[in-house]
Design a protein around this motif. Structure first.
Motif, PDB file in Angstrom:
ATOM      1  N   SER A 212      61.105  30.561  15.431  1.00  0.00           N
ATOM      2  CA  SER A 212      61.392  30.682  16.855  1.00  0.00           C
ATOM      3  C   SER A 212      61.328  29.300  17.501  1.00  0.00           C
ATOM      4  O   SER A 212      60.842  28.331  16.902  1.00  0.00           O
ATOM      5  CB  SER A 212      60.376  31.608  17.519  1.00  0.00           C
ATOM      6  N   VAL A 213      61.807  29.219  18.743  1.00  0.00           N
ATOM      7  CA  VAL A 213      61.723  27.973  19.499  1.00  0.00           C
ATOM      8  C   VAL A 213      60.276  27.488  19.556  1.00  0.00           C
ATOM      9  O   VAL A 213      59.989  26.309  19.287  1.00  0.00           O
ATOM     10  CB  VAL A 213      62.292  28.177  20.923  1.00  0.00           C
ATOM     11  N   LEU A 214      59.365  28.378  19.914  1.00  0.00           N
ATOM     12  CA  LEU A 214      57.958  27.989  20.047  1.00  0.00           C
ATOM     13  C   LEU A 214      57.389  27.507  18.715  1.00  0.00           C
ATOM     14  O   LEU A 214      56.689  26.482  18.662  1.00  0.00           O
ATOM     15  CB  LEU A 214      57.137  29.167  20.572  1.00  0.00           C
ATOM     16  N   LYS A 215      57.707  28.214  17.625  1.00  0.00           N
ATOM     17  CA  LYS A 215      57.168  27.808  16.325  1.00  0.00           C
ATOM     18  C   LYS A 215      57.767  26.472  15.878  1.00  0.00           C
ATOM     19  O   LYS A 215      57.085  25.668  15.241  1.00  0.00           O
ATOM     20  CB  LYS A 215      57.412  28.881  15.265  1.00  0.00           C
ATOM     21  N   ASN A 216      59.038  26.227  16.212  1.00  0.00           N
ATOM     22  CA  ASN A 216      59.633  24.924  15.901  1.00  0.00           C
ATOM     23  C   ASN A 216      58.837  23.796  16.539  1.00  0.00           C
ATOM     24  O   ASN A 216      58.628  22.747  15.928  1.00  0.00           O
ATOM     25  CB  ASN A 216      61.087  24.875  16.384  1.00  0.00           C
ATOM     26  N   VAL A 217      58.397  24.005  17.779  1.00  0.00           N
ATOM     27  CA  VAL A 217      57.657  22.966  18.499  1.00  0.00           C
ATOM     28  C   VAL A 217      56.222  22.852  17.994  1.00  0.00           C
ATOM     29  O   VAL A 217      55.664  21.753  17.902  1.00  0.00           O
ATOM     30  CB  VAL A 217      57.677  23.254  20.022  1.00  0.00           C
ATOM     31  N   MET A 218      55.628  23.986  17.622  1.00  0.00           N
ATOM     32  CA  MET A 218      54.212  24.006  17.232  1.00  0.00           C
ATOM     33  C   MET A 218      53.960  23.601  15.786  1.00  0.00           C
ATOM     34  O   MET A 218      52.859  23.162  15.440  1.00  0.00           O
ATOM     35  CB  MET A 218      53.630  25.407  17.434  1.00  0.00           C
ATOM     36  N   ASP A 219      54.950  23.750  14.928  1.00  0.00           N
ATOM     37  CA  ASP A 219      54.718  23.689  13.484  1.00  0.00           C
ATOM     38  C   ASP A 219      54.053  22.392  13.024  1.00  0.00           C
ATOM     39  O   ASP A 219      53.009  22.418  12.373  1.00  0.00           O
ATOM     40  CB  ASP A 219      56.036  23.893  12.733  1.00  0.00           C
ATOM     41  N   ALA A 220      54.636  21.245  13.349  1.00  0.00           N
ATOM     42  CA  ALA A 220      54.094  19.979  12.836  1.00  0.00           C
ATOM     43  C   ALA A 220      52.715  19.636  13.409  1.00  0.00           C
ATOM     44  O   ALA A 220      51.829  19.211  12.656  1.00  0.00           O
ATOM     45  CB  ALA A 220      55.087  18.846  13.088  1.00  0.00           C
ATOM     46  N   PRO A 221      52.478  19.813  14.719  1.00  0.00           N
ATOM     47  CA  PRO A 221      51.129  19.520  15.226  1.00  0.00           C
ATOM     48  C   PRO A 221      50.042  20.359  14.554  1.00  0.00           C
ATOM     49  O   PRO A 221      48.939  19.871  14.305  1.00  0.00           O
ATOM     50  CB  PRO A 221      51.235  19.842  16.722  1.00  0.00           C
TER      51      PRO A 221
END
Length: 258
Positions: free
Chosen positions: A109-118
């Protein structure tokens, strides 16, 4: 100084086994809060320079420093030597990179794309990262699409997610490799608006772009490259309004007449 590149040389081996030199003794410095735009014709070495700065390509010789620490330098044999693996992980944490083609994970999802690396790479607390990611999506006007998947978004929306993903890692410097080249004019405006906002917030950025009015309006410094050389460098009004090199004048004339 965030980034320092000195005397960078880079060649590729062609099918004929000849060396094709794409960067000739390039030097570049970027200070905190500075926006540097790199312009020039296709094949001038702009994207290769960014790929060298972000370690996606290895330089043949020269020196790369982040935060006054050496990531790569010319060894005794005249070839580039890179820092050890643990140090390279630290150097890679200093920058974010936004590609032409977004490079989002299609199954996230959009949110998981943003959260994944951090969460996965930086090992930061999930709830804290989630809160920061939602704030970034609000900044990109995409918070209502946090649960969407990339295929459900326009190209401009996908690129804004890619920018949020890069910012989520809290980099010292952001690199953009022609971030609007895959977008139509209407969607291009969405993305350039975000980059303008980041510039106003004093985010350090290096932007390879073919958007000349944008480069003129937003940059602190503009670099014109051609044939693997830096032909001209200066403040936007000088480079665009009163270039000193004939090649720069020709490029800008051709671009305006295109």
């Amino acid at each position: 100084m965030i980034l320092e590149m000195n005397n960078i040389k880079k060649s590729f081996i062609k099918k004929s086994l000849e060396n094709l030199t794409v960067l000739h003794d390039i030097s570049l410095q970027v200070d905190a809060g500075e926006v540097v735009s790199i312009i020039g014709p296709s094949g001038s070495g702009k994207s290769t320079l960014l790929r060298c700065a972000t370690f996606l390509e290895q330089i043949d010789s020269g020196e790369i420093k982040y935060m006054n620490q050496t990531a790569a330098e010319t060894g005794a044999d005249g070839k580039a030597v890179y820092a050890e693996h643990a140090s390279m992980r630290k150097f890679k944490s200093y920058f974010g990179l936004v590609f032409q083609q977004f490079n989002l994970f299609p199954h996230y999802s959009v949110l998981k794309n943003v959260m994944d690396a951090p969460v996965r790479v930086q090992k930061r607390p999930r709830e804290q990262v989630r809160e920061e990611a939602m704030e970034l999506l609000r900044k990109m006007d995409l918070d209502a699409r946090a649960d969407y998947y990339p295929c459900q978004l326009s190209g401009g929306q996908q690129q804004r997610v890619a920018i949020a993903r890069a910012l989520a890692l809290k980099p010292e410097i952001l690199f953009f490799d022609e971030p609007t080249s895959a977008l139509d004019p209407e969607l291009t405006g969405e993305v350039l608006k975000v980059i303008r906002q980041l510039a106003e917030e004093k985010m350090t950025m290096v932007v390879v772009t073919h958007e000349m009015p944008f480069a003129r309006a937003v940059s602190n410094r503009v670099i014109f490259m051609d044939g693997g050389y830096i032909v001209e460098e200066g403040d936007p009004e000088m480079v665009f309004g009163a270039p000193t090199q004939e090649r720069t004048k020709q490029f800008l004339r051709n671009y305006q007449n295109a």
